[in-house]
Design an enzyme around this catalytic site. Structure first.
Site, mmCIF file in Angstrom:
data_model
loop_
_atom_site.group_PDB
_atom_site.id
_atom_site.type_symbol
_atom_site.label_atom_id
_atom_site.label_comp_id
_atom_site.label_asym_id
_atom_site.label_seq_id
_atom_site.Cartn_x
_atom_site.Cartn_y
_atom_site.Cartn_z
ATOM 1 N N TYR A 179 0.865 -1.575 -0.199
ATOM 2 C CA TYR A 179 -0.225 0.097 0.015
ATOM 3 C C TYR A 179 0.763 1.263 0.237
ATOM 4 O O TYR A 179 0.490 2.096 0.703
ATOM 5 C CB TYR A 179 -1.281 -0.232 1.217
ATOM 6 C CG TYR A 179 -2.281 -1.134 1.467
ATOM 7 C CD1 TYR A 179 -2.723 -1.179 0.308
ATOM 8 C CD2 TYR A 179 -1.704 -2.169 2.582
ATOM 9 C CE1 TYR A 179 -4.155 -1.856 0.377
ATOM 10 C CE2 TYR A 179 -2.572 -3.293 1.780
ATOM 11 C CZ TYR A 179 -3.660 -3.068 1.279
ATOM 12 O OH TYR A 179 -4.962 -4.042 0.398
ATOM 13 N N ASP B 265 -0.905 -9.420 8.515
ATOM 14 C CA ASP B 265 0.803 -9.985 7.590
ATOM 15 C C ASP B 265 1.531 -8.784 7.238
ATOM 16 O O ASP B 265 0.643 -7.874 6.055
ATOM 17 C CB ASP B 265 -0.448 -11.008 6.087
ATOM 18 C CG ASP B 265 -0.652 -12.340 6.865
ATOM 19 O OD1 ASP B 265 -0.073 -12.800 7.742
ATOM 20 O OD2 ASP B 265 -1.795 -12.245 6.395
ATOM 21 N N HIS C 66 3.803 -5.785 -5.613
ATOM 22 C CA HIS C 66 2.808 -6.328 -5.472
ATOM 23 C C HIS C 66 2.261 -4.561 -5.283
ATOM 24 O O HIS C 66 2.166 -4.175 -4.474
ATOM 25 C CB HIS C 66 1.981 -7.683 -5.396
ATOM 26 C CG HIS C 66 1.837 -7.581 -4.044
ATOM 27 N ND1 HIS C 66 3.075 -8.071 -3.094
ATOM 28 C CD2 HIS C 66 1.045 -7.299 -3.058
ATOM 29 C CE1 HIS C 66 3.184 -7.956 -1.593
ATOM 30 N NE2 HIS C 66 1.807 -7.837 -1.804
ATOM 31 N N TYR D 120 -11.022 -0.321 0.513
ATOM 32 C CA TYR D 120 -11.219 0.323 1.284
ATOM 33 C C TYR D 120 -9.431 0.567 1.761
ATOM 34 O O TYR D 120 -9.841 1.536 3.094
ATOM 35 C CB TYR D 120 -12.140 -1.184 2.085
ATOM 36 C CG TYR D 120 -9.885 -2.293 2.546
ATOM 37 C CD1 TYR D 120 -9.886 -2.882 1.685
ATOM 38 C CD2 TYR D 120 -9.560 -1.685 3.838
ATOM 39 C CE1 TYR D 120 -8.610 -3.671 2.149
ATOM 40 C CE2 TYR D 120 -8.685 -2.708 3.990
ATOM 41 C CZ TYR D 120 -7.913 -3.699 2.946
ATOM 42 O OH TYR D 120 -6.790 -4.274 3.494
ATOM 43 N N ARG D 121 -9.240 0.400 0.334
ATOM 44 C CA ARG D 121 -7.904 1.100 1.615
ATOM 45 C C ARG D 121 -6.936 0.825 -0.024
ATOM 46 O O ARG D 121 -7.449 0.316 -0.926
ATOM 47 C CB ARG D 121 -6.714 -0.071 2.154
ATOM 48 C CG ARG D 121 -5.708 -0.432 2.865
ATOM 49 C CD ARG D 121 -5.449 -1.024 3.737
ATOM 50 N NE ARG D 121 -4.303 -0.718 4.123
ATOM 51 C CZ ARG D 121 -3.124 -1.687 5.326
ATOM 52 N NH1 ARG D 121 -4.040 -3.261 5.371
ATOM 53 N NH2 ARG D 121 -2.347 -1.701 5.445
#
Lengths: 558, 558
Positions: free
Chosen positions: B91, B150, B413, B503-504
């Site tokens: 993220y 995680d 990723h 959501y994020r």
């Protein structure tokens, strides 16, 4: 004609005319008799000049009308005081914090927008009461439980926004925490939806709480930053069965292990209902006395000898009292637990609790009620406390208002309810402190402090939290009410000296109670004020609610 | 020397000197090699000019130092980008939303302030990782479980504030929801404590969430209104035992009842762990494949015939595939449930689930793992997914980063993860929509959309919520990464057309993703901007975080 503060008569009349154009003349109230319901039914200032009252009331029927009203209020700088159903009588009822405000009464907005059985949620408007939503669910045979407040006529939304609390499983008792999604009209008249409601076409408004970006919902609870017009709330799937069980312990020192058991039972999910403490030996039943009395071997009425021993106890203890309990098989403490689920799960949970308690408490005892399956029947027959089975009623409300042993005729009550540490030490320290305060105040003046018994036990409604709730009576005697106000203020200060603060209180005390949350020169309140000034620069929404005043009123706070 | 936007070199140097006086020269970083860790390790813009990077970094060791740094930043109008440990690599990692910002790195603030075993909470600073807190608990033999993300190197606080999610019981998986109490340094340098933390001397900061007045905590999550410096978090009492069970269903149409069972199991509390869906017949295991494969009678590797049938299915279905499953006893669906508690309670819960499923699904099957009691042993031996037993590790992280069947070497990723309705219909519609999108995009360009399989099942980590998570690979090929960005942006728009929002997400997409929460002309975002302007008028904190830009940057958004 009563007027809002700082508003000219011309502007006020123009605003009322505009309100009438929006909602229809019949929904704008200005006559004394029409405004009577918007006074504080339980006011500690009743029959005094300071008693809070509105200048008018306006009752919209839709979000659009709320938006239009707010825009008019902004134009003329009219303070609006928002209520949902206005029934939180112990906490100020329908009367505005600031006298002269116009009550924005949302009770006509009473649509149940959606009840989703499969996903176990409802979306409601402000005027929907617990009775309304419960009846809606029953009529359709939906397999859902609603966590209800006392009493059942309250607004599902209003209670949540005021940080109200209920009785069933932990996940649902904190009503604000179990909300999911708000629609709010801001002071500028704009409508905002939080969480997934902000995504057009979303069907998950009442499923996922957070949406994306900051979670702004909390700023609209116990505050005055917006008018909430819709709310999602999570419901509990109807359990197959429910049961209550009581754990008893014989010795004063067992309080520690009983409280540890309470916490473990709650935090592990082993006993999902609100875990209540009682003391048969001190004459303190769990709050539904007549249900729990059956669970211990004590006499139904305390004998005089027993009453005398209780009176001589200090912080709930005397060796003689303990001996009396042991001789007469009256437990010092009990812990009332409630279970919801399939029968075999309830039985296993209750057995697990007993296994734990047997390892920790010598002389521990257990009693359980029947495993029941019909909430309505259990509520009607009082074999289960109705609210514990998700059935709204007015009985506890009735108990709270007109009973309680106060020698003076009562006109209601108000609650003192600080958060104390969730531990046996916390309970003992609170009792020690308030017992001393009670003695000191009683020596100074004749104040009847209702429910400030020689020993009290905390309410466990909020998960992981002990509220040390004490009730004050409202009477017809102005002087006595003033003395109660003084006592309440004194207790607020004493509590704060020990780090204990209110979770909610009557408007009369909100400035003081919020002011005691004073870390770093009240930086939290000042942050609220910063937000208030930004979203409501003219300060039109509920001035003074929970200590938050608009800039122009911040000096004298009235 | 890289510079913050709109800051003169003189001012920047003066600010860096001031930072050095506050934290010591060794904790102010400006050299390229020192700033390398503050880049986005998984950047989709790697090796391009647009790749986000800071101008400097400063690492304070205390709240006082944070306050001083913020005051200096205000003086010179330096944008600060706050990170806790900066490890949320999927993220955006440690790199600022706005290139040139100074990273405010809080990793040195890694004190575990308190762990209370009896009340089952911890209070931590931003730099405390899951490993740190887990080890602290283990070393002291405290009977507490931590719900971990995680991977385990992440910050307990940072993950909660970024709306991260975990694996154990529902009450604890939503990390922001299970926080209790914040300390925040505001953009003006003032420290605020929320909830009971605002009451001086309170011992209930991490017990009661709400304190009194508005609940402001939420405004500090997924935003840029303050620097959070302490957080309370609720922990789970260590359960006596834990167990996993799998329910299998043979037919495509059973998806409806399987999802209903999932919701009931979760919302009733019958199966507290994250309930995961899988499809052995479609080759989709629950996410820990090697644990769950043992639970059905299918072949360990799919036969070619089977693979071909999967490829021909549409929205997960073909009659031939279903027949193949029936003939070979491979379930169409499975539901992986996790139980925590005393052994007899686990057994009763699992039996109750089976009773329910037997009534609803013809041909239903059940498998359960052993009832285990030692989380560490279970995690080491992989007889339970480590995070499901509250044990932090890096294995899932490892799986996610370097494996997955992508033919191109990966550099990481990024996740596409919209919230879809929690229903079978929601799953099927999402698959239908994304399958079509995938076909259309593949026809237009050669984009490898990792994990966008012919059929996907949602992640159930958030209570009552389905996240439809798809992974995008980052490669060494700039053109391919650009194609992935384009595909991601297209999917965002397609999802929003159906009411599905993220959501994020990675900073690269935050403006777009937040912008799609567009109800009433983006009134929610505009409310966030109103608050931003009020609390941070110079816009110094994390400009652009989750789409919130300060006023002076709101035009061009960069």
């Amino acid at each position: 004609m009563k007027m809002p503060v700082n508003v000219s008569q011309t502007d006020f009349i123009a605003a009322l005319d505009s309100f009438a154009l929006i909602v229809g003349k019949e929904w704008v109230f200005t006559k004394d008799e029409d405004l009577f319901p918007y006074r504080d039914a339980y006011s500690p200032l009743r029959a005094t000049f300071e008693d809070r009252s509105p200048s008018a009331a306006v009752a919209p029927a839709s979000v659009d009308e709320v938006q239009s009203i707010v825009r008019v209020a902004n134009k003329y700088e009219i303070p609006l005081y928002t209520i949902s159903t206005g029934k939180n009588l112990g906490y100020g009822g329908a009367a505005p914090n600031q006298s002269g405000s116009v009550v924005l009464d949302l009770k006509r907005m009473n649509k149940i927008i959606e009840v989703n059985e499969s996903n176990a949620y409802a979306i409601v408007e402000p005027g929907v009461s617990y009775f309304d939503l419960y009846n809606y669910i029953q009529e359709r045979g939906l397999k859902l439980w609603l966590d209800v407040a006392d009493p059942g006529w309250g607004s599902v939304m209003g209670n949540a926004l005021d940080h109200g609390v209920g009785h069933t499983a932990s996940r649902f008792r904190n009503h604000f925490d179990s909300h999911c999604g708000l629609e709010v009209v801001l002071p500028n008249g704009e409508a905002v939806r939080t969480g997934m409601g902000a995504m057009p076409g979303s069907k998950t408004w009442a499923q996922f709480k957070m949406g994306m970006g900051p979670v702004l919902d909390g700023i609209f609870s116990q505050s005055n930053f917006g008018v909430v017009t819709k709310m999602g709330i999570w419901l509990m799937p109807q359990p197959e069965a429910f049961m209550q069980g009581v754990v008893t312990a014989p010795l004063y020192d067992d309080l520690h292990e009983i409280v540890e058991l309470l916490k473990y039972a709650e935090n592990s999910g082993l006993a999902p209902g609100a875990p209540e403490l009682g003391s048969p030996l001190l004459g303190i039943s769990n709050y539904v006395k007549h249900l729990v009395d059956a669970f211990y071997e004590g006499p139904p009425q305390l004998r005089k000898e027993h009453v005398d021993l209780i009176a001589k106890a200090s912080v709930g203890y005397s060796a003689d009292l303990q001996r009396y309990g042991l001789n007469n098989k009256i437990p010092y403490w009990n812990l009332h637990l409630k279970f919801y689920g399939p029968k075999k799960v309830i039985q296993a949970q209750w057995e697990a609790i007993q296994d734990l308690a047997l390892n920790k408490i010598k002389g521990v005892g257990f009693k359980s009620g029947p495993i029941q399956t019909d909430p309505k029947k259990a509520a009607d027959e009082w074999t289960f406390y109705p609210q514990d089975a998700g059935v709204p009623n007015m009985d506890f409300f009735g108990m709270g208002t007109r009973a309680g042993g106060n020698p003076h005729p009562m006109r209601g009550h108000m609650w003192f309810s600080p958060v104390i540490p969730q531990s046996a030490e916390g309970i003992l320290e609170a009792n020690s402190v308030f017992e001393k305060a009670h003695r000191n105040m009683s020596a100074l003046q004749d104040i009847p402090i209702w429910n400030l018994r020689p020993f009290a036990l905390p309410a466990p409604f909020f998960e992981r939290t002990f509220l040390f709730i004490l009730g004050f009576p409202i009477t017809d005697d102005v002087a006595m009410n003033k003395a109660s106000i003084k006592a309440y203020r004194t207790l607020l200060d004493i509590a704060a000296e020990h780090g204990w603060g209110e979770y909610r209180c009557h408007p009369e005390f909100q400035d003081q109670a919020v002011g005691l949350y004073s870390h770093n020169n009240n930086s939290l309140l000042r942050l609220s004020e910063t937000i208030k000034d930004a979203v409501d620069p003219k300060g039109i929404l509920s001035p003074g609610r929970y200590g938050i005043w608009p800039k122009h009123l911040r000096g004298d706070k009235k």
